[in-house]
Design an enzyme around this catalytic site. Structure first.
Site, mmCIF file in Angstrom:
data_model
loop_
_atom_site.group_PDB
_atom_site.id
_atom_site.type_symbol
_atom_site.label_atom_id
_atom_site.label_comp_id
_atom_site.label_asym_id
_atom_site.label_seq_id
_atom_site.Cartn_x
_atom_site.Cartn_y
_atom_site.Cartn_z
ATOM 1 N N CYS A 134 0.824 -1.210 0.000
ATOM 2 C CA CYS A 134 0.000 0.000 0.000
ATOM 3 C C CYS A 134 0.856 1.257 0.000
ATOM 4 C CB CYS A 134 -0.940 -0.007 1.198
ATOM 5 S SG CYS A 134 -0.095 -0.094 2.800
ATOM 6 N N HIS A 182 -1.514 1.455 7.833
ATOM 7 C CA HIS A 182 -1.832 1.500 6.409
ATOM 8 C C HIS A 182 -1.448 2.870 5.867
ATOM 9 C CE1 HIS A 182 -3.880 0.316 2.772
ATOM 10 N NE2 HIS A 182 -4.749 1.292 2.855
ATOM 11 N N ASN A 204 -7.339 6.006 -0.053
ATOM 12 C CA ASN A 204 -6.937 4.665 0.350
ATOM 13 C C ASN A 204 -6.554 3.888 -0.911
ATOM 14 O OD1 ASN A 204 -6.769 1.989 1.160
ATOM 15 N ND2 ASN A 204 -8.559 2.092 2.504
#
Length: 821
Positions: A129, A334, A358
């Protein structure tokens, strides 16, 4: 003093002078990025001699593309083949991925559809990520995007199954060529994909980045700024949001305006890297969960069109969630992209907003100013259009700045030109880049907790020449930023490498030492405190920090936290005004005493290119008789080192031993030299040595032989022994524990005491060549090193006829010098 900022940060380093007390060990990050250490490669100057064996000139993208078109074949990358070796290195899996080219996945593949933008990125089943968050930021700057992703690529015109991307790697831009085979499962891309089923630029970019680091698995877990720097060549800064300055929103807004890339995250309490799995979850379990996730999705295998149609939406699956999802919709551990900042009128006042994305392409914030927040109805329609407010599950959302600083813990900014964030004016900074290396046993001295070795670390002189142009600041100050980056640790993961815990300290050089480029010694650091230093020693790829110091000359000492950790790094220095940053490199030289009168030179075999040139190293008065030919030696007595009534007991002992072993010709070979030396050395019980090896004695003869006979006469032997005696005293001085060995870190001082002055690379080479696995050097290796240094200096001076420090050898001369040594 450096402070502890998380579990992955080393505790504060040893106190500065006058501050006693030990410090504990640094804690290691629990992220799965960690692994064992791995030594870096040898200097390119040495390894280049093997290029004919291992080196093959790489072909450019254009050459490979043209060749494939001419042969009408699709490119297959031999360096990053479409098989499991390019996927994972930690273990082998029973699951078989099918590698397919985009035309095999859908009917109408496209490289880019309607421009590359942040909604084209959806995270797959890999914990990268951090990388995808950086891509989303990259799409906001078209100039940077086009440099990383050349747009003249297509699945239609001149398609040959070959693509290329460009990344910044430690000071230079590299072109990474790949084929377009991508791993699939049930005809779905396993890793990064686009919202459009037939768009593939993001998947291919991820593959190129995986090739750059050796495998897809190498991308699991990281920091957003690592990828940002690889996309831009910029320099990163980190902010702890809980300690953020009062004008943090202004800093962020200015960063967005000038094209800087930004990412943020919420600490999970254990990791400094994002996308990593919790303890105990290995790659096998991760893949198993991934497959269950795919198999149990709403779209069943039996419903899958093996090729798919262009109109079908991408089958999006939330990645295996080893990050922690919070009730508010945010995810701990994250990485998010910061894609915008704005202010909007709301109920009579202006509200500061932050737009985030995201990389999963879904799972969004559900609080105030989220997509479905009911109070959007109070916002003017034109304002909503300006903010591009949409109620879509695309992973992007707005939130108030107050909520942002409440929930998020870290902000990362990648400055493209290192512009001063604190200033109201954009300023272009100058930059200097230095490459370096920590070598175990020589220049890997650890932090200042280890005073016996800290001084051996590479040192870089920084000259701050001009003060800042700031009319609001009355101080005479130079602003600069130091960034220390370790190299190739992610790429070498499969070999057991991990990120070292690194940092640096900055010392002011005393005025009397300005302009002196000599390596600062141990005593300097014992009695001088640093003027500035990195806040922490931390296991990240790069540590960077801004400083403000008066114009002067400084020395920067980069180091790992622990000593004996070997690796390569680059040190970058950005400053508002002119600066000069360079590695401290001693001048290579040897002490050459004034030649004594009435002393004839000894001409060595390696000196014959300049046979009339006198020996340029230490000479004893008893060496001046020269050497006769072997035939004459048998007919006349050997010249004596001195009259018998002046000889010491030791000299008489040498003569007697030499006569017993040498025989009628009064010369000794390597075997006989070994007997002579070891007979004498064994009488010195304090040396605690096993004596000299046969190979060592061969080297001594080769370097002391004056006529190429392969033997030594008494005079040559006496010259050798005088040298050994002098070097023996140096050895004893540094053998403080009388173990019969000296620590390799002390070799730098020992070599200097013997009159040889070398640079850092040569000290590194000596350690690699003569130290054992415990970084110790025994007496035999110590003497062999000095004999070789003397012989090579002597040979160089013999060939350096004009004294300009440059020699020219033909192949015969070169081979003579290197083979008979």
């Amino acid at each position: 003093m450096p402070t502890v900022i998380s579990a992955s940060v080393a505790p504060r380093t040893a106190a500065e002078p006058r501050s006693p007390g030990p410090v504990p060990h640094p804690a290691q990050s629990k992220a799965t990025e960690a692994g064992g250490g791995n030594p870096s490669g040898i200097y390119s100057a040495i390894i280049s001699r093997n290029f004919p064996i291992i080196g093959v000139k790489e072909k450019t993208f254009e050459q490979l593309h043209k060749k494939c078109l001419e042969k009408k074949v699709l490119y297959v990358d031999p360096e990053f083949p479409p098989d499991e070796t390019s996927l994972f290195y930690s273990q082998k899996f029973p699951i078989q991925f099918v590698w397919k080219r985009p035309p095999e996945i859908c009917e109408n593949p496209r490289f880019i559809i309607d421009g590359a933008n942040r909604t084209d990125i959806c995270q797959g089943e890999l914990g990268d990520c951090w990388f995808l968050a950086a891509i989303a930021c990259l799409t906001l700057n078209q100039h940077l995007l086009f440099r990383v992703i050349p747009h003249d690529q297509s699945f239609i015109e001149n398609y040959a199954g070959i693509f290329h991307f460009q990344f910044w790697r430690y000071g230079e831009w590299v072109d990474v060529v790949i084929d377009d085979c991508l791993p699939t499962y049930n005809n779905q891309l396993v890793f990064t994909k686009s919202n459009h089923r037939n768009e593939f630029w993001s998947a291919l970019l991820e593959k190129a980045y995986a090739k750059l680091h050796g495998s897809y698995e190498a991308l699991k877990g990281g920091n957003t700024t690592e990828a940002m720097e690889d996309f831009t060549g910029g320099v990163a800064e980190f902010f702890e949001i809980r300690d953020a300055p009062s004008d943090m929103y202004k800093i962020m807004k200015k960063a967005i305006e000038r094209g800087s890339l930004m990412g943020c995250s919420i600490d999970d309490g254990t990791n400094m890297t994002y996308g990593t799995s919790p303890s105990g979850l290995n790659m096998g379990e991760l893949i198993a969960r991934m497959v269950r996730n795919m198999d149990n999705s709403l779209l069943q295998d039996s419903d899958l069109d093996p090729r798919g149609s262009d109109e079908r939406p991408t089958r999006t699956i939330i990645p295996v969630q080893y990050e922690t999802r919070m009730a508010c919709g945010l995810v701990r551990g994250h990485a998010y992209s910061v894609t915008g900042l704005d202010e909007v009128p709301f109920k009579g006042e202006k509200v500061k907003l932050v737009r985030l994305r995201n990389p999963w392409g879904q799972v969004e914030w559900n609080g105030s100013w989220s997509d479905r927040w009911k109070d959007w109805s109070f916002v003017d329609k034109d304002e909503k259009a300006r903010l591009q407010h949409q109620v879509t599950e695309d992973g992007e959302f707005w939130m108030s700045y107050e909520d942002f600083i409440y929930h998020f813990t870290k902000l990362e900014i990648c400055n493209l030109t290192a512009d001063a964030l604190q200033s109201d004016k954009l300023q272009t900074w100058t930059v200097s880049v230095n490459e370096g290396r920590w070598v175990r046993g020589c220049s890997a001295g650890g932090c200042r907790n280890f005073p016996d070795t800290f001084w051996t670390n590479p040192q870089y002189r920084l000259k701050l020449l001009e003060e800042d142009d700031d009319p609001d600041d009355s101080e005479v100050i130079c602003s600069f930023l130091v960034a220390l980056m370790q190299k190739n640790r992610r790429k070498d993961r499969k070999l057991g490498a991990s990120l070292f815990t690194i940092g640096f300290a900055i010392y002011e050089v005393p005025k009397e030492m300005h302009g002196n480029k000599q390596h600062l010694q141990k005593d300097f650091f014992l009695y001088n405190a640093s003027k500035a230093r990195s806040k922490t020693y931390i296991n990240m790829r790069e540590v960077s920090q801004r400083f403000r110091l008066p114009p002067s000359e400084y020395v920067i000492v980069p180091s790992t936290y622990e000593p004996h950790q070997e690796g390569e790094f680059i040190l970058r220095v950005f400053s508002e005004k002119r600066n000069l940053s360079e590695e401290v490199e001693n001048t290579i030289s040897v002490d050459r005493p004034v030649k004594k009168k009435k002393t004839k030179p000894i001409i060595f075999v390696s000196d014959r290119a300049n046979s009339n040139k006198e020996l340029g190293v230490d000479q004893e008065s008893e060496e001046g008789k020269g050497k006769t030919s072997p035939d004459k030696q048998k007919q006349s007595p050997q010249p004596q080192p001195g009259s018998s009534d002046q000889e010491s007991e030791e000299q008489q002992q040498f003569r007697n031993i030499f006569k017993q072993i040498a025989g009628d010709d009064m010369e000794i070979c390597a075997d006989e030299l070994k007997k002579v030396l070891n007979t004498v050395v064994n009488k010195h019980k304090d040396l605690k040595t096993h004596g000299f090896t046969l190979e060592s004695c061969r080297s001594m003869i080769a370097l002391m032989d004056t006529d190429g006979s392969g033997k030594l006469n008494l005079q040559e032997f006496h010259h050798l022994w005088n040298k050994i005696k002098a070097w023996q005293k140096i050895f004893k001085h540094y053998d403080t524990d009388q173990s019969g060995t000296i620590n390799s870190y002390e070799m730098r001082n020992a070599v200097n005491d013997a009159g040889f002055h070398l640079n850092n690379q040569l000290y590194d080479i000596i350690t690699m060549r003569y130290a054992d696995k415990h970084m110790n050097i025994d007496f035999d290796s110590f003497i062999c090193c000095f004999v070789r240094l003397e012989g090579m200096f002597r040979a160089f001076h013999a060939f350096d006829k004009d004294g300009d420090g440059i020699i020219k050898l033909n192949v015969l001369e070169w081979l003579q010098l290197t083979m008979y040594a």
